[in-house]
Design an enzyme around this catalytic site. Sequence first.
Site, PDB file in Angstrom:
ATOM      1  N   ASP A  47       0.469  -1.108  -0.393  1.00 23.50           N
ATOM      2  CA  ASP A  47       0.182   0.009   0.257  1.00 23.50           C
ATOM      3  C   ASP A  47       0.518   0.940   0.005  1.00 23.50           C
ATOM      4  OD1 ASP A  47       1.121  -0.203   2.972  1.00 23.50           O
ATOM      5  OD2 ASP A  47      -0.768  -0.509   3.225  1.00 23.50           O
ATOM      6  N   ASN A  64      -7.994  -2.899  14.430  1.00 19.43           N
ATOM      7  CA  ASN A  64      -9.243  -2.696  14.093  1.00 19.43           C
ATOM      8  C   ASN A  64      -9.834  -3.956  12.739  1.00 19.43           C
ATOM      9  OD1 ASN A  64      -8.221  -1.626  11.654  1.00 19.43           O
ATOM     10  ND2 ASN A  64      -9.401  -0.456  11.000  1.00 19.43           N
ATOM     11  N   GLU A  81      -9.608  -1.972   5.169  1.00 13.58           N
ATOM     12  CA  GLU A  81     -10.729  -2.086   6.463  1.00 13.58           C
ATOM     13  C   GLU A  81     -11.269  -2.309   6.380  1.00 13.58           C
ATOM     14  OE1 GLU A  81      -8.449   0.299   8.406  1.00 13.58           O
ATOM     15  OE2 GLU A  81      -8.124   2.456   7.512  1.00 13.58           O
TER      16      GLU A  81
HETATM   17  C1  GLP Z   1      -0.540   0.326   8.378  1.00 14.44           C
HETATM   18  C2  GLP Z   1      -0.183  -0.364   7.334  1.00 14.44           C
HETATM   19  C3  GLP Z   1      -0.822  -1.864   7.227  1.00 14.44           C
HETATM   20  C4  GLP Z   1      -0.371  -2.612   9.021  1.00 14.44           C
HETATM   21  C5  GLP Z   1      -0.424  -1.278  10.011  1.00 14.44           C
HETATM   22  C6  GLP Z   1       0.096  -1.933  11.191  1.00 14.44           C
HETATM   23  O1  GLP Z   1      -2.185   0.928   9.326  1.00 14.44           O
HETATM   24  N1  GLP Z   1      -1.054  -0.298   6.399  1.00 14.44           N
HETATM   25  O2  GLP Z   1       0.060  -2.583   6.529  1.00 14.44           O
HETATM   26  O3  GLP Z   1      -0.139  -4.031   8.756  1.00 14.44           O
HETATM   27  O4  GLP Z   1      -0.588  -0.649   9.881  1.00 14.44           O
HETATM   28  O5  GLP Z   1       1.104  -1.161  11.934  1.00 14.44           O
HETATM   29  P1  GLP Z   1       1.841  -1.451  12.650  1.00 14.44           P
HETATM   30  O6  GLP Z   1       2.620  -2.907  12.367  1.00 14.44           O
HETATM   31  O7  GLP Z   1       2.896   0.010  12.597  1.00 14.44           O
HETATM   32  O8  GLP Z   1       1.123  -1.601  14.204  1.00 14.44           O
END
Ligand code: GLP
Length: 223
Positions: free
Chosen positions: A63, A124, A131
Amino acid sequence: MRIRSNTYEKVCHLIASNIRDLVKHRETPVLGLATGTTPIGIYQELSRMRDTNFSSTITFNLDEYVGLNGWHPQSYNHFMYEHLFSNLTFHEKYFPTEKLYPYYDSMIDNVNGIDIQILGIGTNGHIAFNEPGTPRDSITRIVDLTENTIKDNSRFFDSIDEVPTRARTMGIETIMKAKRIYLVAQGSHKKEILEKAIHGEITPEVPASFLQEHPKCEVFYCE
Ligand code: GLP
């Protein structure tokens, strides 16, 4: 599907070693890469693998924010250079940019799919930026981020107003086509949503729950 608990170091080491095995044995290995705090340890392990040649490996990132250019310090492009791409040489490194995202799923199909996909999970239940409410047949597209995600990700920005409200993301279908998936959740704040995703009902309200239907998805929890 079971959740395997281990230390963060061991999980990162295991996943990085499996990536190394793939890269050694495949002519054109294809990796699906995630951003966020969780995969950083995997990228550190890979960066130390000086004996492994990644120069025929193709990467597809999950993404990218809409509205940040690739060199913005909080863009996912910048993140990948900081943690991996400046340390190793890959054949091609793709992001769902404004130009590429409409073709992203066909680009992945054209290289015979993703061999190993790394995933984190949002508080979430999101995977990539899919989402709650995302259908199973979603492909790479532009999405609106939820308030929860904007708030979670605001820790990386000077203020919450700077967090983009939209992103381009692989869809659930794109992710489910990966041949092997490693989902890592780190920290007690992820425990409840991980349980729900892996042992609860399969529902678009918890996008990570679709992974229960994947034949080769391994799930790790680290304290
Ligand atoms: C973002 C990314 C996800 C990732 C999530 C959790 O929203 N788009 O791909 O899994 O964060 O991130 P973290 O590993 O920092 O908790």
